[in-house]
Design a protein around this motif. Sequence first.
Motif, PDB file in Angstrom:
ATOM      1  N   ARG A  76       0.712  40.585   8.225  1.00  0.00           N
ATOM      2  CA  ARG A  76      -0.008  41.148   9.376  1.00  0.00           C
ATOM      3  C   ARG A  76      -1.430  40.595   9.438  1.00  0.00           C
ATOM      4  N   LEU A  77      -2.104  40.483   8.296  1.00  0.00           N
ATOM      5  CA  LEU A  77      -3.467  39.929   8.276  1.00  0.00           C
ATOM      6  C   LEU A  77      -3.468  38.461   8.693  1.00  0.00           C
ATOM      7  N   THR A  78      -2.436  37.739   8.306  1.00  0.00           N
ATOM      8  CA  THR A  78      -2.294  36.340   8.744  1.00  0.00           C
ATOM      9  C   THR A  78      -2.135  36.306  10.259  1.00  0.00           C
ATOM     10  N   GLY A  79      -1.336  37.213  10.786  1.00  0.00           N
ATOM     11  CA  GLY A  79      -1.143  37.297  12.228  1.00  0.00           C
ATOM     12  C   GLY A  79      -2.425  37.606  12.984  1.00  0.00           C
ATOM     13  N   HIS A  80      -3.323  38.333  12.345  1.00  0.00           N
ATOM     14  CA  HIS A  80      -4.628  38.638  12.947  1.00  0.00           C
ATOM     15  C   HIS A  80      -5.628  37.500  12.751  1.00  0.00           C
ATOM     16  N   GLY A  81      -5.228  36.483  12.012  1.00  0.00           N
ATOM     17  CA  GLY A  81      -6.111  35.341  11.791  1.00  0.00           C
ATOM     18  C   GLY A  81      -7.205  35.573  10.767  1.00  0.00           C
ATOM     19  N   MET A  82      -7.056  36.601   9.942  1.00  0.00           N
ATOM     20  CA  MET A  82      -8.085  36.937   8.956  1.00  0.00           C
ATOM     21  C   MET A  82      -7.897  36.209   7.636  1.00  0.00           C
TER      22      MET A  82
END
Length: 160
Positions: free
Chosen positions: A92-98
């Motif tokens: 999910r954090l990867t999906g948010h670009g973080m």
Amino acid sequence: MVDIEVARSDLSTVIDKKDDAFLGQNIKGMMMTLIARWNAEMDEARAETEFADVRPADIRVFAQLRGRTVKLSTIHREMGFSRQAAQQAVERLTGHGMITVQSDPQSKRDKLVSITPKGHRWRTIAAEQIRRIETEIGEAIGSDGKESLRRHLITLTGNT
């Protein structure tokens, strides 16, 4: 079965009477209360940013990185999450670009998790909130008390 229920009832009454003051002011419980309050304040501050739609639990996984590039296995081990739960938060954090995730050249099975420029923007916002919390602590127990607390926590966490 009834005897067990009676025994449980008697036991809980004895424990409640004996340990009421201790349980009401135990260090772990008070720390959990403070962490919950500070997390809620940070969640409120995040609500006004580009990170508003990131889950609070995922933000806590992100915080565990503490600016480091770490193995996914380190994240789940340090946080006490299952590998699957850590993996889902990382996705999910990867999906948010973080964060980004890459294969670990030292291990075929593990992944390395790194912070992106967007993730560093969140770290800047979080740092401001953490400074505010530390100011609050200093106001409550004084600057020397705050630094003493920091030293003791370093000792307790083994982060020497």
